[in-house]
Motif scaffolding. Structure first.
Motif, PDB file in Angstrom:
ATOM      1  N   UNK A 175      26.542  47.512  53.293  1.00 54.45           N
ATOM      2  CA  UNK A 175      27.045  48.175  54.289  1.00 54.45           C
ATOM      3  C   UNK A 175      28.610  48.267  53.816  1.00 54.45           C
ATOM      4  N   UNK A 176      29.067  49.136  53.044  1.00 59.41           N
ATOM      5  CA  UNK A 176      30.430  49.203  52.698  1.00 59.41           C
ATOM      6  C   UNK A 176      31.409  49.624  53.582  1.00 59.41           C
ATOM      7  N   UNK A 177      31.004  50.370  54.761  1.00 59.39           N
ATOM      8  CA  UNK A 177      31.960  50.870  55.694  1.00 59.39           C
ATOM      9  C   UNK A 177      32.540  49.370  56.346  1.00 59.39           C
ATOM     10  N   UNK A 178      31.812  48.193  56.347  1.00 55.32           N
ATOM     11  CA  UNK A 178      32.417  47.018  56.676  1.00 55.32           C
ATOM     12  C   UNK A 178      33.672  46.555  55.798  1.00 55.32           C
ATOM     13  N   UNK A 179      33.728  46.881  54.451  1.00 48.88           N
ATOM     14  CA  UNK A 179      34.656  46.444  53.880  1.00 48.88           C
ATOM     15  C   UNK A 179      35.992  47.495  53.999  1.00 48.88           C
ATOM     16  N   UNK A 180      35.700  48.558  54.240  1.00 45.99           N
ATOM     17  CA  UNK A 180      36.583  49.712  54.427  1.00 45.99           C
ATOM     18  C   UNK A 180      37.334  49.410  55.767  1.00 45.99           C
ATOM     19  N   UNK A 181      36.678  48.901  56.506  1.00 42.73           N
ATOM     20  CA  UNK A 181      37.251  48.649  57.920  1.00 42.73           C
ATOM     21  C   UNK A 181      38.232  47.411  57.948  1.00 42.73           C
ATOM     22  N   UNK A 182      38.285  46.692  56.975  1.00 37.96           N
ATOM     23  CA  UNK A 182      39.247  45.531  56.551  1.00 37.96           C
ATOM     24  C   UNK A 182      40.113  45.883  55.529  1.00 37.96           C
ATOM     25  N   UNK A 183      40.101  47.117  54.818  1.00 35.46           N
ATOM     26  CA  UNK A 183      40.703  47.098  53.627  1.00 35.46           C
ATOM     27  C   UNK A 183      42.368  46.867  53.917  1.00 35.46           C
ATOM     28  N   UNK A 184      43.013  47.314  54.821  1.00 38.58           N
ATOM     29  CA  UNK A 184      44.427  47.314  55.157  1.00 38.58           C
ATOM     30  C   UNK A 184      44.875  45.694  54.947  1.00 38.58           C
ATOM     31  N   UNK A 185      43.851  44.911  55.545  1.00 42.39           N
ATOM     32  CA  UNK A 185      44.233  43.250  55.625  1.00 42.39           C
ATOM     33  C   UNK A 185      43.932  42.892  54.126  1.00 42.39           C
ATOM     34  N   UNK A 186      43.126  43.216  53.565  1.00 42.32           N
ATOM     35  CA  UNK A 186      42.843  42.729  52.070  1.00 42.32           C
ATOM     36  C   UNK A 186      44.147  43.256  51.334  1.00 42.32           C
ATOM     37  N   UNK A 187      44.622  44.518  51.540  1.00 39.32           N
ATOM     38  CA  UNK A 187      45.749  45.103  50.670  1.00 39.32           C
ATOM     39  C   UNK A 187      46.981  44.333  50.907  1.00 39.32           C
ATOM     40  N   UNK A 188      47.258  43.698  52.084  1.00 30.98           N
ATOM     41  CA  UNK A 188      48.622  43.225  52.303  1.00 30.98           C
ATOM     42  C   UNK A 188      48.554  41.750  51.742  1.00 30.98           C
ATOM     43  N   UNK A 189      47.710  41.339  51.347  1.00 31.83           N
ATOM     44  CA  UNK A 189      47.367  39.841  50.866  1.00 31.83           C
ATOM     45  C   UNK A 189      48.269  40.006  49.221  1.00 31.83           C
ATOM     46  N   UNK A 190      48.569  38.622  48.993  1.00 30.88           N
ATOM     47  CA  UNK A 190      49.258  38.606  47.824  1.00 30.88           C
ATOM     48  C   UNK A 190      48.543  38.402  46.479  1.00 30.88           C
ATOM     49  N   UNK A 191      47.104  37.890  46.849  1.00 31.33           N
ATOM     50  CA  UNK A 191      46.217  37.592  45.793  1.00 31.33           C
ATOM     51  C   UNK A 191      44.917  37.556  46.481  1.00 31.33           C
ATOM     52  N   UNK A 192      43.853  38.160  45.944  1.00 33.24           N
ATOM     53  CA  UNK A 192      42.575  38.210  46.535  1.00 33.24           C
ATOM     54  C   UNK A 192      41.687  37.638  45.622  1.00 33.24           C
ATOM     55  N   UNK A 193      40.650  36.570  46.422  1.00 31.26           N
ATOM     56  CA  UNK A 193      39.510  36.022  45.951  1.00 31.26           C
ATOM     57  C   UNK A 193      38.189  36.766  46.432  1.00 31.26           C
ATOM     58  N   UNK A 194      37.479  37.269  45.491  1.00 33.33           N
ATOM     59  CA  UNK A 194      36.200  38.104  46.023  1.00 33.33           C
ATOM     60  C   UNK A 194      34.927  37.020  45.519  1.00 33.33           C
ATOM     61  N   UNK A 195      34.157  36.705  46.606  1.00 32.22           N
ATOM     62  CA  UNK A 195      33.081  35.786  46.424  1.00 32.22           C
ATOM     63  C   UNK A 195      31.820  36.462  46.766  1.00 32.22           C
ATOM     64  N   UNK A 196      30.824  36.671  45.597  1.00 33.77           N
ATOM     65  CA  UNK A 196      29.553  37.442  45.856  1.00 33.77           C
ATOM     66  C   UNK A 196      28.605  36.750  44.873  1.00 33.77           C
ATOM     67  N   UNK A 197      27.477  37.236  45.483  1.00 32.64           N
ATOM     68  CA  UNK A 197      26.082  36.605  44.448  1.00 32.64           C
ATOM     69  C   UNK A 197      25.452  37.935  44.122  1.00 32.64           C
ATOM     70  N   UNK A 198      23.971  38.012  44.170  1.00 34.09           N
ATOM     71  CA  UNK A 198      23.257  39.055  43.812  1.00 34.09           C
ATOM     72  C   UNK A 198      23.754  39.587  42.688  1.00 34.09           C
ATOM     73  N   UNK A 199      24.231  41.020  42.469  1.00 33.19           N
ATOM     74  CA  UNK A 199      24.663  41.771  41.306  1.00 33.19           C
ATOM     75  C   UNK A 199      26.110  41.564  40.927  1.00 33.19           C
ATOM     76  N   UNK A 200      26.974  41.042  42.461  1.00 35.24           N
ATOM     77  CA  UNK A 200      28.159  40.907  42.313  1.00 35.24           C
ATOM     78  C   UNK A 200      29.103  42.100  42.055  1.00 35.24           C
TER      79      UNK A 200
END
Length: 223
Positions: free
Chosen positions: A134-159
């Protein structure tokens, strides 16, 4: 037995690195898997005596209950399976680390990273359940992510989430593969290989290693 001049306390079964925070900027952390409750208690009590803040990871609930009977101010996060004892509160950074996760099943690793980042004095924002199904959920939070100094991405499945995020931000991205997934996921090995083979610019830590990701992110955040 104290060997402070050598930079450690000798406990017989362990040597507490008393100079690690001075040497590296980060204190020693107790990895509890494979240790007995008695050993963890001895380690924590000695670290309290020398004035250290304490983070313990991979703490089973039974061990946590026993430790908290002896050290009531130890804070247990049952999802992260971490114990924290803060004898002095660090001043939080102005910049923040964003922890972005694909699904709710990844939360134990998210919480371990979150507890570690806070322990090390970082402002931290969690953006959870924004996987590519549901990638639209990511796009909705993109500005908050872009304002970070560093990003940790946690994912399973195919990553795939790590590659997607790394292709959308201009900040360092640290990918954490989790052991979440069906049979061919091979308990996170498929996710790990997918992240290592990403065509975007990112770094990858070991499977389920939220602590390692947050420790490295903290160093970047404080540069």
């Amino acid at each position: 037995m104290q060997n402070r001049d050598k930079g450690y306390d000798e406990l017989g079964f362990a040597k507490i690195d008393t100079n690690r925070e001075k040497r590296t900027g980060q204190p020693e952390v107790i990895f509890c898997e494979g240790k007995s409750t008695e050993q963890v208690l001895i380690l924590m009590q000695r670290m309290i005596k020398i004035g250290s803040n304490i983070l313990a990871t991979k703490v089973p609930s039974g061990m946590a209950e026993s430790v908290r009977q002896q050290i009531p101010n130890a804070v247990y996060n049952p999802v992260a399976r971490t114990l924290r004892v803060m004898q002095h509160e660090p001043e939080l950074t102005q910049s923040y680390i964003a922890i972005v996760s694909a699904g709710t099943s990844d939360l134990p690793v998210v919480e371990e990273a979150y507890e570690t980042a806070l322990f090390l004095g970082n402002r931290t924002e969690k953006i959870v359940d924004v996987g590519i199904a549901g990638i639209h959920r990511l796009f909705d939070k993109l500005e908050q992510i872009r304002q970070a100094r560093v990003v940790i991405v946690v994912a399973g499945m195919e990553g795939a989430l790590a590659s997607v995020v790394a292709g959308l931000v201009d900040k360092p991205v640290i990918a954490v593969p989790t052991s979440v997934g069906y049979g061919a996921n091979l308990k996170g090995i498929a996710t790990l290989l997918s992240m290592l083979n990403s065509c975007t610019t990112l770094s990858v830590v070991n499977i389920d290693n939220g602590f390692g990701a947050a420790s490295q992110a903290s160093r970047i955040n404080k540069l």
